[in-house]
Write a protein that holds these residues in place. Structure first.
Motif, PDB file in Angstrom:
ATOM      1  N   VAL A 138      24.295 -69.190   7.897  1.00  0.00           N
ATOM      2  CA  VAL A 138      24.997 -69.335   6.841  1.00  0.00           C
ATOM      3  C   VAL A 138      24.979 -70.367   6.059  1.00  0.00           C
ATOM      4  CG1 VAL A 138      27.578 -69.248   6.122  1.00  0.00           C
ATOM      5  CG2 VAL A 138      26.906 -67.810   7.702  1.00  0.00           C
ATOM      6  N   ALA A 139      24.501 -71.552   7.060  1.00  0.00           N
ATOM      7  CA  ALA A 139      24.272 -72.865   6.342  1.00  0.00           C
ATOM      8  C   ALA A 139      22.927 -72.739   5.443  1.00  0.00           C
ATOM      9  CB  ALA A 139      24.167 -74.065   7.461  1.00  0.00           C
ATOM     10  N   GLY A 140      22.065 -72.112   5.978  1.00  0.00           N
ATOM     11  CA  GLY A 140      20.820 -71.905   5.319  1.00  0.00           C
ATOM     12  C   GLY A 140      20.831 -71.179   4.167  1.00  0.00           C
ATOM     13  N   LEU A 141      21.743 -70.199   4.021  1.00  0.00           N
ATOM     14  CA  LEU A 141      21.948 -69.330   2.925  1.00  0.00           C
ATOM     15  C   LEU A 141      22.786 -70.439   1.891  1.00  0.00           C
ATOM     16  CD1 LEU A 141      22.767 -65.922   4.663  1.00  0.00           C
ATOM     17  CD2 LEU A 141      20.859 -66.554   3.438  1.00  0.00           C
ATOM     18  N   ALA A 142      23.776 -71.028   2.390  1.00  0.00           N
ATOM     19  CA  ALA A 142      24.542 -71.615   1.423  1.00  0.00           C
ATOM     20  C   ALA A 142      23.552 -72.775   0.796  1.00  0.00           C
ATOM     21  CB  ALA A 142      25.520 -72.600   2.063  1.00  0.00           C
ATOM     22  N   ALA A 181      31.061 -83.096  17.250  1.00  0.00           N
ATOM     23  CA  ALA A 181      31.706 -83.929  16.323  1.00  0.00           C
ATOM     24  C   ALA A 181      30.393 -83.640  15.084  1.00  0.00           C
ATOM     25  CB  ALA A 181      31.579 -85.349  16.293  1.00  0.00           C
ATOM     26  N   VAL A 182      29.160 -83.722  15.294  1.00  0.00           N
ATOM     27  CA  VAL A 182      28.239 -83.427  14.372  1.00  0.00           C
ATOM     28  C   VAL A 182      28.253 -81.854  13.776  1.00  0.00           C
ATOM     29  CG1 VAL A 182      25.619 -83.108  13.781  1.00  0.00           C
ATOM     30  CG2 VAL A 182      26.631 -85.198  14.957  1.00  0.00           C
ATOM     31  N   LEU A 183      28.487 -81.050  14.627  1.00  0.00           N
ATOM     32  CA  LEU A 183      28.424 -79.539  14.372  1.00  0.00           C
ATOM     33  C   LEU A 183      29.895 -79.432  13.617  1.00  0.00           C
ATOM     34  CD1 LEU A 183      27.559 -76.749  14.808  1.00  0.00           C
ATOM     35  CD2 LEU A 183      28.879 -76.421  16.849  1.00  0.00           C
ATOM     36  N   THR A 184      30.759 -80.155  13.824  1.00  0.00           N
ATOM     37  CA  THR A 184      32.278 -79.974  13.221  1.00  0.00           C
ATOM     38  C   THR A 184      32.037 -80.178  11.734  1.00  0.00           C
ATOM     39  OG1 THR A 184      33.612 -80.072  15.154  1.00  0.00           O
ATOM     40  CG2 THR A 184      34.416 -80.618  12.981  1.00  0.00           C
ATOM     41  N   CYS A 185      31.340 -81.306  11.428  1.00  0.00           N
ATOM     42  CA  CYS A 185      31.173 -81.929  10.208  1.00  0.00           C
ATOM     43  C   CYS A 185      30.060 -81.058   9.492  1.00  0.00           C
ATOM     44  CB  CYS A 185      30.275 -83.289  10.281  1.00  0.00           C
ATOM     45  SG  CYS A 185      31.412 -84.799  10.903  1.00  0.00           S
ATOM     46  N   GLY A 186      29.253 -80.339  10.071  1.00  0.00           N
ATOM     47  CA  GLY A 186      28.201 -79.730   9.590  1.00  0.00           C
ATOM     48  C   GLY A 186      28.931 -78.273   8.893  1.00  0.00           C
ATOM     49  N   MET A 187      29.942 -77.678  10.095  1.00  0.00           N
ATOM     50  CA  MET A 187      30.504 -76.612   9.830  1.00  0.00           C
ATOM     51  C   MET A 187      31.494 -76.659   8.577  1.00  0.00           C
ATOM     52  SD  MET A 187      29.754 -74.078  11.823  1.00  0.00           S
ATOM     53  CE  MET A 187      31.128 -73.054  12.520  1.00  0.00           C
ATOM     54  N   TRP A 188      31.961 -77.945   8.589  1.00  0.00           N
ATOM     55  CA  TRP A 188      33.229 -78.188   7.345  1.00  0.00           C
ATOM     56  C   TRP A 188      32.503 -78.135   6.065  1.00  0.00           C
ATOM     57  CZ3 TRP A 188      36.711 -82.275  10.167  1.00  0.00           C
ATOM     58  CH2 TRP A 188      37.661 -81.718  11.062  1.00  0.00           C
ATOM     59  N   LEU A 189      31.329 -78.792   6.260  1.00  0.00           N
ATOM     60  CA  LEU A 189      30.308 -79.012   4.982  1.00  0.00           C
ATOM     61  C   LEU A 189      30.054 -77.682   4.531  1.00  0.00           C
ATOM     62  CD1 LEU A 189      28.179 -81.955   5.376  1.00  0.00           C
ATOM     63  CD2 LEU A 189      29.847 -81.763   3.714  1.00  0.00           C
ATOM     64  N   VAL A 190      29.547 -76.728   5.381  1.00  0.00           N
ATOM     65  CA  VAL A 190      29.497 -75.260   5.096  1.00  0.00           C
ATOM     66  C   VAL A 190      30.815 -74.597   4.297  1.00  0.00           C
ATOM     67  CG1 VAL A 190      29.015 -72.854   6.080  1.00  0.00           C
ATOM     68  CG2 VAL A 190      27.986 -74.858   6.845  1.00  0.00           C
ATOM     69  N   GLY A 191      31.786 -74.927   5.108  1.00  0.00           N
ATOM     70  CA  GLY A 191      33.080 -74.287   4.419  1.00  0.00           C
ATOM     71  C   GLY A 191      33.131 -74.839   2.891  1.00  0.00           C
ATOM     72  N   LEU A 192      32.987 -76.285   2.640  1.00  0.00           N
ATOM     73  CA  LEU A 192      33.208 -76.809   1.394  1.00  0.00           C
ATOM     74  C   LEU A 192      32.215 -76.172   0.399  1.00  0.00           C
ATOM     75  CD1 LEU A 192      34.317 -78.922  -0.664  1.00  0.00           C
ATOM     76  CD2 LEU A 192      32.355 -80.554   0.441  1.00  0.00           C
ATOM     77  N   VAL A 193      31.112 -76.028   0.942  1.00  0.00           N
ATOM     78  CA  VAL A 193      29.985 -75.390  -0.075  1.00  0.00           C
ATOM     79  C   VAL A 193      30.239 -73.991  -0.416  1.00  0.00           C
ATOM     80  CG1 VAL A 193      27.411 -74.697  -0.243  1.00  0.00           C
ATOM     81  CG2 VAL A 193      28.037 -76.956   0.850  1.00  0.00           C
ATOM     82  N   THR A 194      30.663 -73.254   0.557  1.00  0.00           N
ATOM     83  CA  THR A 194      30.850 -71.658   0.276  1.00  0.00           C
ATOM     84  C   THR A 194      31.987 -71.821  -0.617  1.00  0.00           C
ATOM     85  OG1 THR A 194      32.284 -71.685   2.150  1.00  0.00           O
ATOM     86  CG2 THR A 194      29.879 -71.177   2.538  1.00  0.00           C
ATOM     87  N   LEU A 195      33.047 -72.558  -0.484  1.00  0.00           N
ATOM     88  CA  LEU A 195      34.247 -72.659  -1.579  1.00  0.00           C
ATOM     89  C   LEU A 195      33.920 -72.834  -2.899  1.00  0.00           C
ATOM     90  CD1 LEU A 195      37.410 -74.142   0.422  1.00  0.00           C
ATOM     91  CD2 LEU A 195      36.938 -71.753  -0.361  1.00  0.00           C
ATOM     92  N   ARG A 196      32.942 -73.737  -2.977  1.00  0.00           N
ATOM     93  CA  ARG A 196      32.348 -73.951  -4.218  1.00  0.00           C
ATOM     94  C   ARG A 196      31.687 -72.787  -5.001  1.00  0.00           C
ATOM     95  NH1 ARG A 196      29.968 -80.220  -3.476  1.00  0.00           N
ATOM     96  NH2 ARG A 196      31.893 -81.504  -3.412  1.00  0.00           N
ATOM     97  N   GLY A 197      30.960 -72.243  -4.122  1.00  0.00           N
ATOM     98  CA  GLY A 197      30.100 -70.972  -4.433  1.00  0.00           C
ATOM     99  C   GLY A 197      31.105 -69.754  -4.885  1.00  0.00           C
ATOM    100  N   ALA A 198      31.965 -69.975  -4.131  1.00  0.00           N
ATOM    101  CA  ALA A 198      33.214 -68.554  -4.403  1.00  0.00           C
ATOM    102  C   ALA A 198      33.542 -68.632  -5.784  1.00  0.00           C
ATOM    103  CB  ALA A 198      34.281 -68.821  -3.391  1.00  0.00           C
ATOM    104  N   ARG A 199      33.513 -69.746  -6.617  1.00  0.00           N
ATOM    105  CA  ARG A 199      34.450 -69.704  -7.845  1.00  0.00           C
ATOM    106  C   ARG A 199      33.637 -68.819  -9.079  1.00  0.00           C
ATOM    107  NH1 ARG A 199      33.781 -76.392  -8.545  1.00  0.00           N
ATOM    108  NH2 ARG A 199      35.158 -76.802  -6.955  1.00  0.00           N
ATOM    109  N   THR A 200      32.472 -68.450  -8.842  1.00  0.00           N
ATOM    110  CA  THR A 200      32.001 -67.325  -9.644  1.00  0.00           C
ATOM    111  C   THR A 200      31.610 -66.078  -9.014  1.00  0.00           C
ATOM    112  OG1 THR A 200      29.587 -68.225  -8.964  1.00  0.00           O
ATOM    113  CG2 THR A 200      30.613 -69.340 -10.761  1.00  0.00           C
ATOM    114  N   ALA A 201      32.197 -65.899  -7.926  1.00  0.00           N
ATOM    115  CA  ALA A 201      32.139 -64.553  -7.271  1.00  0.00           C
ATOM    116  C   ALA A 201      33.273 -63.589  -7.500  1.00  0.00           C
ATOM    117  CB  ALA A 201      32.086 -64.748  -5.822  1.00  0.00           C
ATOM    118  N   ASP A 202      33.080 -62.306  -7.297  1.00  0.00           N
ATOM    119  CA  ASP A 202      34.224 -61.301  -7.473  1.00  0.00           C
ATOM    120  C   ASP A 202      35.456 -61.799  -6.564  1.00  0.00           C
ATOM    121  OD1 ASP A 202      34.154 -59.281  -5.192  1.00  0.00           O
ATOM    122  OD2 ASP A 202      32.014 -59.783  -5.731  1.00  0.00           O
ATOM    123  N   ARG A 203      36.239 -60.908  -6.730  1.00  0.00           N
ATOM    124  CA  ARG A 203      37.540 -61.213  -6.106  1.00  0.00           C
ATOM    125  C   ARG A 203      37.424 -60.861  -4.731  1.00  0.00           C
ATOM    126  NH1 ARG A 203      43.083 -58.479  -8.424  1.00  0.00           N
ATOM    127  NH2 ARG A 203      42.354 -59.633 -10.155  1.00  0.00           N
TER     128      ARG A 203
END
Length: 279
Positions: A138-142, A181-203
Motif C-alpha cells: 500500500v505504501a508503494g502504491l501510494a 516507532a519507525v513502522l508507526t510513523c511510516g503507517m501514519w504517513l501512508v494514512g495521510l497520503v491516502t487521505l490526500r488521494g481520497a479527495r478526487t476519488a468517488d464516494r
C-alpha cells in the motif's frame, strides 16, 4: 494458534495476498496469482490441524509458494535497476511473506525456530502478511500515485520499520521498539497520503480510504504501547488483546479497505483491466 489468529492468517493467505498480487505490476506475480489458491488453501488448513507431519507438510507447501514470491524481488530489481522508495516498498512486499511461511512451517512442526516460542512464531505469520506484505505494498502504491516527500517517506518507513522489528526479534526489545516507532510513523504517513488521494476519488473509494487511514491511528498506537511495554517493563496490552484489537483492526480496517480502494482506483484509471483479465 487460537481461533482468532487462525482466521486472520487465513484471510491473509486467501484474500490479502491474491488481492495484493493483482496490484503489482510484475509479470511473475500475475502468473503466481493464478495458482495461489492452491498453496494458500493448504496453508490456511494447516493451523487447524494438530502439530505434526500433516500440518507441517501443508505449511511447507505454502512456504514454498512464498519463497517463489520472494524470488521475484531480485528478478524485479535486476529488471528495473531501481531503488526508488516505491520500488523498495514493492520489493519488501514480495519478500516478506517468506518470513511468514517459514514461521508457519516451524510452528506447525513444533520447532522453536531461532529460540522463539511457538506462540511468537504463530503471531509472526499474520504480522508478515499484513505489516510485511500489505502495508509495504500500500505504501508503494501510494508513492506511485503521488510521488511526494510524504509518500516517499512512507514507502521507505514501512519497510525500514518492518525490518527493524524483525531485527529486534534477534537483538532485543529496544530495537524492536525502535522498529515499531519507525513502522508507526511510516503507517501514519501512508494514512495521510491516502487521505490526500481520497479527495478526487468517488464516494465509495473515499469511504474505504478514510476507514483505512483512521484505523491506523488506533492500531499503531497499540503496537507502539505494546513494544514500549515489552522493552521497558511498563504495563501494556497482552498478546491476546493485541491480536483481538491491533491484529483484527489492521486486517479488516486497514488492509482490506486499502486494497479494495486501490483496486477501485486501478479500474478507474484502467477501465479495460477487468475485461482483459477475463479474456
Amino acid at each position: 494458534m487460537d481461533v482468532l489468529v487462525r482466521l486472520v492468517v487465513a484471510l491473509g493467505m486467501l484474500a490479502v495476498l491474491p488481492m495484493g498480487l493483482a496490484l503489482v505490476d510484475e509479470p511473475g506475480a500475475a502468473r503466481l496469482r493464478r495458482i495461489w489458491w492452491l498453496p494458500a488453501t493448504l496453508g490456511a488448513v494447516s493451523p487447524w490441524l494438530p502439530r505434526g507431519p500433516a500440518a507441517t507438510a501443508l505449511a511447507a507447501c505454502y512456504a514454498a509458494a512464498t519463497l517463489a514470491l520472494a524470488l521475484l524481488a531480485p528478478r524485479r530489481l535486476l529488471r528495473t535497476r531501481s531503488l526508488a522508495p516505491r520500488e523498495i516498498a514493492v520489493l519488501t512486499a514480495l519478500a516478506t511473506p517468506a518470513v511468514a511461511g517459514l514461521a508457519l512451517t516451524a510452528e506447525r512442526h513444533g520447532t522453536a525456530l531461532f529460540g522463539f516460542s511457538l506462540r511468537m512464531l504463530s503471531l509472526t505469520v499474520p504480522h508478515f502478511h499484513f505489516a510485511g506484505f500489505a502495508a509495504a505494498l500500500v505504501a508503494g502504491l501510494a508513492c506511485r500515485a503521488g510521488d511526494t516527500p510524504a509518500a516517499r517517506c512512507a514507502a521507505l518507513g514501512v519497510p525500514a520499520g518492518t525490518l527493524l522489528v524483525l531485527a529486534g526479534y534477534f537483538t532485543g526489545e529496544w530495537v524492536e521498539f525502535a522498529g515499531a516507532a519507525v513502522l508507526t510513523c511510516g503507517m501514519w504517513l501512508v494514512g495521510l497520503v491516502t487521505l490526500r488521494g481520497a479527495r478526487t476519488a468517488d464516494r465509495t473509494t473515499r469511504a474505504l480510504l478514510t476507514v483505512s487511514a483512521a484505523t491506523l491511528v488506533a492500531t499503531m498506537l497499540l503496537a507502539l504501547s505494546w513494544a514500549l511495554g515489552e522493552a521497558s517493563g511498563l504495563p501494556h496490552p497482552t498478546l491476546t488483546w493485541m491480536a483481538a484489537t491491533h491484529g483484527v483492526g489492521n486486517a479488516l480496517g486497514f488492509t482490506l479497505c486499502a486494497l479494495l480502494a486501490a483496486r477501485r482506483l486501478q479500474h478507474s484509471v484502467h477501465p479495460t483491466t477487468r475485461t482483459e483479465e477475463r479474456s
